[in-house]
Design a protein around this motif. Structure first.
Motif, mmCIF file in Angstrom:
data_model
loop_
_atom_site.group_PDB
_atom_site.id
_atom_site.type_symbol
_atom_site.label_atom_id
_atom_site.label_comp_id
_atom_site.label_asym_id
_atom_site.label_seq_id
_atom_site.Cartn_x
_atom_site.Cartn_y
_atom_site.Cartn_z
ATOM 1 N N ALA A 43 97.213 31.780 31.893
ATOM 2 C CA ALA A 43 96.739 30.589 32.609
ATOM 3 C C ALA A 43 96.256 30.968 34.002
ATOM 4 C CB ALA A 43 97.852 29.546 32.683
ATOM 5 N N ASN A 44 96.951 31.873 34.667
ATOM 6 C CA ASN A 44 96.535 32.296 36.006
ATOM 7 C C ASN A 44 95.185 32.998 35.991
ATOM 8 O OD1 ASN A 44 98.434 31.286 37.834
ATOM 9 N ND2 ASN A 44 99.881 32.914 37.343
ATOM 10 N N ALA A 45 94.891 33.734 34.919
ATOM 11 C CA ALA A 45 93.574 34.371 34.816
ATOM 12 C C ALA A 45 92.485 33.303 34.795
ATOM 13 C CB ALA A 45 93.507 35.239 33.557
ATOM 14 N N HIS A 46 92.711 32.216 34.071
ATOM 15 C CA HIS A 46 91.748 31.113 34.030
ATOM 16 C C HIS A 46 91.745 30.355 35.359
ATOM 17 C CE1 HIS A 46 90.757 31.570 29.812
ATOM 18 N NE2 HIS A 46 92.049 31.724 29.568
ATOM 19 N N LEU A 47 92.917 30.159 35.926
ATOM 20 C CA LEU A 47 93.030 29.406 37.176
ATOM 21 C C LEU A 47 92.316 30.119 38.322
ATOM 22 C CD1 LEU A 47 94.236 26.816 38.269
ATOM 23 C CD2 LEU A 47 96.380 28.038 38.677
ATOM 24 N N ARG A 48 92.347 31.451 38.335
ATOM 25 C CA ARG A 48 91.631 32.196 39.384
ATOM 26 C C ARG A 48 90.136 31.905 39.333
ATOM 27 N NH1 ARG A 48 95.697 35.940 38.435
ATOM 28 N NH2 ARG A 48 94.607 36.951 36.718
ATOM 29 N N ARG A 49 89.599 31.704 38.117
ATOM 30 C CA ARG A 49 88.164 31.397 37.994
ATOM 31 C C ARG A 49 87.892 29.926 38.290
ATOM 32 N NH1 ARG A 49 88.524 35.225 33.487
ATOM 33 N NH2 ARG A 49 89.031 33.516 32.087
ATOM 34 N N LEU A 50 88.819 29.043 37.902
ATOM 35 C CA LEU A 50 88.595 27.608 38.103
ATOM 36 C C LEU A 50 88.824 27.194 39.546
ATOM 37 C CD1 LEU A 50 90.419 26.248 34.931
ATOM 38 C CD2 LEU A 50 87.948 26.346 35.315
ATOM 39 N N TYR A 54 94.924 28.215 43.802
ATOM 40 C CA TYR A 54 96.243 28.050 43.213
ATOM 41 C C TYR A 54 96.656 29.219 42.339
ATOM 42 C CZ TYR A 54 95.247 23.305 44.614
ATOM 43 O OH TYR A 54 94.910 22.208 45.341
ATOM 44 N N GLU A 55 97.960 29.418 42.251
ATOM 45 C CA GLU A 55 98.550 30.367 41.320
ATOM 46 C C GLU A 55 99.837 29.759 40.787
ATOM 47 O OE1 GLU A 55 100.619 34.778 41.283
ATOM 48 O OE2 GLU A 55 99.277 34.261 42.927
ATOM 49 N N LEU A 56 100.057 29.929 39.500
ATOM 50 C CA LEU A 56 101.283 29.434 38.880
ATOM 51 C C LEU A 56 102.339 30.529 38.897
ATOM 52 C CD1 LEU A 56 99.722 27.672 35.787
ATOM 53 C CD2 LEU A 56 100.831 26.555 37.725
ATOM 54 N N PRO A 60 112.372 31.646 38.608
ATOM 55 C CA PRO A 60 113.232 32.631 37.942
ATOM 56 C C PRO A 60 114.428 31.987 37.230
ATOM 57 C CG PRO A 60 112.642 33.389 40.133
ATOM 58 C CD PRO A 60 112.150 31.978 40.013
ATOM 59 N N GLY A 61 114.650 32.458 36.007
ATOM 60 C CA GLY A 61 115.793 31.991 35.227
ATOM 61 C C GLY A 61 115.605 30.638 34.572
ATOM 62 N N THR A 62 114.385 30.073 34.649
ATOM 63 C CA THR A 62 114.143 28.743 34.070
ATOM 64 C C THR A 62 112.818 28.750 33.319
ATOM 65 O OG1 THR A 62 112.846 27.817 35.893
ATOM 66 C CG2 THR A 62 115.242 27.700 36.110
ATOM 67 N N LEU A 63 112.531 27.631 32.689
ATOM 68 C CA LEU A 63 111.217 27.419 32.080
ATOM 69 C C LEU A 63 110.447 26.401 32.913
ATOM 70 C CD1 LEU A 63 112.247 27.258 28.312
ATOM 71 C CD2 LEU A 63 111.225 29.174 29.533
ATOM 72 N N THR A 64 110.598 26.509 34.227
ATOM 73 C CA THR A 64 109.976 25.586 35.173
ATOM 74 C C THR A 64 108.851 26.294 35.925
ATOM 75 O OG1 THR A 64 112.106 24.483 35.461
ATOM 76 C CG2 THR A 64 110.450 24.082 37.151
ATOM 77 N N LEU A 65 107.785 25.567 36.167
ATOM 78 C CA LEU A 65 106.643 26.098 36.915
ATOM 79 C C LEU A 65 106.678 25.632 38.353
ATOM 80 C CD1 LEU A 65 103.580 25.534 34.572
ATOM 81 C CD2 LEU A 65 104.544 27.712 35.277
ATOM 82 N N GLU A 66 106.183 26.489 39.215
ATOM 83 C CA GLU A 66 105.861 26.088 40.580
ATOM 84 C C GLU A 66 104.450 26.565 40.855
ATOM 85 O OE1 GLU A 66 108.709 27.894 43.202
ATOM 86 O OE2 GLU A 66 107.979 29.900 42.838
ATOM 87 N N ILE A 67 103.852 26.005 41.872
ATOM 88 C CA ILE A 67 102.472 26.347 42.211
ATOM 89 C C ILE A 67 102.457 26.974 43.595
ATOM 90 C CG2 ILE A 67 101.873 24.091 43.171
ATOM 91 C CD1 ILE A 67 99.354 25.246 40.966
ATOM 92 N N ILE A 68 101.682 28.019 43.744
ATOM 93 C CA ILE A 68 101.491 28.643 45.047
ATOM 94 C C ILE A 68 100.131 28.194 45.544
ATOM 95 C CG2 ILE A 68 101.212 30.826 46.275
ATOM 96 C CD1 ILE A 68 103.097 32.031 44.147
ATOM 97 N N ASP A 69 100.128 27.618 46.723
ATOM 98 C CA ASP A 69 98.914 27.064 47.316
ATOM 99 C C ASP A 69 98.410 28.040 48.371
ATOM 100 O OD1 ASP A 69 96.955 25.583 48.627
ATOM 101 O OD2 ASP A 69 98.066 23.700 48.423
ATOM 102 N N ARG A 70 97.349 28.774 48.038
ATOM 103 C CA ARG A 70 96.795 29.795 48.940
ATOM 104 C C ARG A 70 96.248 29.181 50.231
ATOM 105 N NH1 ARG A 70 99.420 33.675 46.898
ATOM 106 N NH2 ARG A 70 98.807 34.335 44.842
ATOM 107 N N ASP A 71 95.737 27.957 50.156
ATOM 108 C CA ASP A 71 95.190 27.315 51.349
ATOM 109 C C ASP A 71 96.279 26.807 52.294
ATOM 110 O OD1 ASP A 71 92.743 27.833 50.263
ATOM 111 O OD2 ASP A 71 92.129 25.749 50.062
#
Length: 176
Positions: A43-50, A54-56, A60-71
């Protein structure tokens, strides 16, 4: 022989701690976390182009996502803090990542979206439309958007319209 048996028992105990449980839950969680990490990488490979903003990341230790906001100086945010347009782009990246996980030979050349984002603010709508245009321009994917919202339709070309005729319950297709 006793020492060798102890070493075997210790090895089996380490495996039991990592993956053993009577109901298989520990093994399932381990397998899901590996698959989830692969999905997030794709997904991050696609997100880098879109939207390189953002980066997903997996929490750690979960099935939870967080988002890294480069801006925002790489601020880590929960995905539920994303706007409608940001959520659309991240969801699209996850869907494309999931499709690429399903088969090495699967290629998605066309994508149809029943938009559902007609109430987005202008900035979010611009982000969405830019992401969709990028799919077509940079990745060669044809994108079809099904929309009844003028705000969306005004930005899409060419259009295929279904026009209801005044009599007989018939319709006509127009290319605009």
């Amino acid at each position: 022989d006793i020492d060798a048996a102890r070493e075997d028992a210790e090895e089996w105990e380490r495996l039991n701690v990592l993956m053993g449980s009577a109901d298989g839950k520990a093994f399932r969680r381990q397998a899901q976390s590996y698959t989830f990490r692969f999905l997030v990488e794709r997904a991050n490979a696609h997100l880098r182009r879109l939207s390189p903003r953002y980066e997903l990341r997996c929490v750690p230790g979960t099935l939870t996502l967080e988002i890294i906001d480069r801006d925002m100086f790489d601020e880590r945010r929960y995905v539920n803090s994303l706007s409608g347009g940001e959520t659309f782009v991240v969801s699209l990246a996850l869907a494309l990542g999931l499709a690429s996980l399903s088969s090495g030979s699967l290629s998605i050349g066309s994508l149809f979206i029943d938009e559902g984002f007609g109430n987005l603010d202008h900035a979010s709508l611009d982000l969405v439309m830019s992401a969709l245009a990028n799919l077509e321009n940079a990745q060669g994917r044809k994108v079809g958007v099904i929309s009844h919202t003028e705000q969306i339709r005004s930005q899409i070309s060419p259009q295929i319209r279904l026009v209801k005729l005044p009599t007989g319950g018939r319709s006509r297709i127009e290319i605009v």
